[in-house]
Scaffold this motif. Structure first.
Motif, PDB file in Angstrom:
ATOM      1  N   CYS A 117       0.850  -1.182   0.000  1.00 26.83           N
ATOM      2  CA  CYS A 117       0.000   0.000   0.000  1.00 26.83           C
ATOM      3  C   CYS A 117       0.891   1.239   0.000  1.00 26.83           C
ATOM      4  CB  CYS A 117      -0.983  -0.001   1.170  1.00 26.83           C
ATOM      5  SG  CYS A 117      -0.307   0.462   2.754  1.00 26.83           S
ATOM      6  N   PHE A 118       0.296   2.339  -0.358  1.00 27.14           N
ATOM      7  CA  PHE A 118       0.993   3.621  -0.398  1.00 27.14           C
ATOM      8  C   PHE A 118       0.384   4.505   0.689  1.00 27.14           C
ATOM      9  CE2 PHE A 118       1.162   1.871  -4.667  1.00 27.14           C
ATOM     10  CZ  PHE A 118       2.515   1.956  -4.944  1.00 27.14           C
ATOM     11  N   ARG A 145     -11.167  -1.578  -3.208  1.00 29.95           N
ATOM     12  CA  ARG A 145     -11.223  -0.924  -4.503  1.00 29.95           C
ATOM     13  C   ARG A 145     -12.544  -0.211  -4.682  1.00 29.95           C
ATOM     14  NH1 ARG A 145      -7.371  -1.635  -8.061  1.00 29.95           N
ATOM     15  NH2 ARG A 145      -8.729  -1.199  -9.791  1.00 29.95           N
ATOM     16  N   GLY A 177      -1.158   4.069  -7.379  1.00 30.30           N
ATOM     17  CA  GLY A 177      -1.946   3.035  -6.714  1.00 30.30           C
ATOM     18  C   GLY A 177      -2.736   2.203  -7.704  1.00 30.30           C
ATOM     19  N   GLU A 178      -3.313   2.868  -8.704  1.00 33.03           N
ATOM     20  CA  GLU A 178      -4.064   2.153  -9.742  1.00 33.03           C
ATOM     21  C   GLU A 178      -3.142   1.255 -10.566  1.00 33.03           C
ATOM     22  OE1 GLU A 178      -6.227   4.961 -12.128  1.00 33.03           O
ATOM     23  OE2 GLU A 178      -7.203   5.816 -10.370  1.00 33.03           O
ATOM     24  N   CYS A 190      -2.412   8.657  -6.845  1.00 26.90           N
ATOM     25  CA  CYS A 190      -3.577   7.793  -7.097  1.00 26.90           C
ATOM     26  C   CYS A 190      -3.344   6.924  -8.325  1.00 26.90           C
ATOM     27  CB  CYS A 190      -4.839   8.630  -7.259  1.00 26.90           C
ATOM     28  SG  CYS A 190      -5.386   9.376  -5.712  1.00 26.90           S
ATOM     29  N   TYR A 194      -0.419  -0.188  -9.763  1.00 27.17           N
ATOM     30  CA  TYR A 194       0.069  -1.336  -9.005  1.00 27.17           C
ATOM     31  C   TYR A 194      -1.052  -2.061  -8.246  1.00 27.17           C
ATOM     32  CZ  TYR A 194       4.779  -0.047 -10.216  1.00 27.17           C
ATOM     33  OH  TYR A 194       5.927   0.216 -10.911  1.00 27.17           O
ATOM     34  N   CYS A 195      -2.296  -1.706  -8.548  1.00 28.27           N
ATOM     35  CA  CYS A 195      -3.463  -2.348  -7.907  1.00 28.27           C
ATOM     36  C   CYS A 195      -3.313  -2.384  -6.389  1.00 28.27           C
ATOM     37  CB  CYS A 195      -3.679  -3.755  -8.456  1.00 28.27           C
ATOM     38  SG  CYS A 195      -3.978  -3.783 -10.213  1.00 28.27           S
ATOM     39  N   SER A 196      -2.885  -1.273  -5.825  1.00 24.73           N
ATOM     40  CA  SER A 196      -2.627  -1.190  -4.392  1.00 24.73           C
ATOM     41  C   SER A 196      -3.338   0.018  -3.802  1.00 24.73           C
ATOM     42  CB  SER A 196      -1.124  -1.067  -4.133  1.00 24.73           C
ATOM     43  OG  SER A 196      -0.449  -2.204  -4.645  1.00 24.73           O
ATOM     44  N   PRO A 197      -3.836  -0.126  -2.573  1.00 24.22           N
ATOM     45  CA  PRO A 197      -4.548   0.996  -1.952  1.00 24.22           C
ATOM     46  C   PRO A 197      -3.627   2.165  -1.626  1.00 24.22           C
ATOM     47  CG  PRO A 197      -4.377  -0.852  -0.426  1.00 24.22           C
ATOM     48  CD  PRO A 197      -3.817  -1.312  -1.729  1.00 24.22           C
ATOM     49  N   VAL A 198      -4.221   3.354  -1.635  1.00 17.75           N
ATOM     50  CA  VAL A 198      -3.516   4.580  -1.271  1.00 17.75           C
ATOM     51  C   VAL A 198      -4.227   5.163  -0.056  1.00 17.75           C
ATOM     52  CG1 VAL A 198      -2.840   6.892  -2.012  1.00 17.75           C
ATOM     53  CG2 VAL A 198      -2.889   5.020  -3.680  1.00 17.75           C
TER      54      VAL A 198
END
Length: 131
Positions: free
Chosen positions: A54-55, A126, A77-78, A74, A80-84
């Motif tokens: 996550c970021f 997501r 995050g998109e 943002c 790398y499919c990871s939450p921010v």
């Protein structure tokens, strides 16, 4: 454990505990911070991007001091499919809430929450507009 950048030094690999969650911290006031994260991302195994990264963006309470566009983070995050997660570390209530959220994410990623995997958790985080 904290590291300023990746890759981690290999001489202590045998002493390093298993890594369950990678949190990339980005100071919104520092372009160097974002560049350092972008460089470090290339050293993370692709399997970690299945719910174990996550970021964390800090300094968001000072919009006038921002050096980084929040859209850039943002998009990272998109990509790398990871939450921010956005937070202001100077406010104790937000700092505590963010720490609790990260701890819960770590518990999930480490497999300590029955019935919830890191991948299923990240899919719950997501935005429905992403589908």
């Amino acid at each position: 454990h904290l590291a300023r950048s990746l890759p981690l030094p290999s001489e202590r690999d045998h002493l390093r505990p298993r890594i369950d969650l990678v949190v990339f911290m980005i100071d919104i006031k520092s372009k160097y911070s974002l560049k350092n994260v972008e460089t470090s991302l290339t050293h993370v195994d692709a399997s970690f991007f299945l719910g174990k990264v996550c970021f964390l963006v800090t300094g968001v309470g000072r919009v006038n001091a921002c050096s980084i566009d929040t859209n850039a983070v943002c998009k990272l995050g998109e990509a790398y499919c990871s939450p921010v997660l956005f937070c202001e570390l100077e406010l104790e209530e937000i700092r505590v809430a963010t720490a609790q959220r990260l701890l819960r994410m770590l518990q999930i990623c480490a497999g300590h929450i029955p019935g919830v995997s890191a991948l299923s958790f990240v899919s719950l985080m997501r935005n429905s507009d992403d589908y």
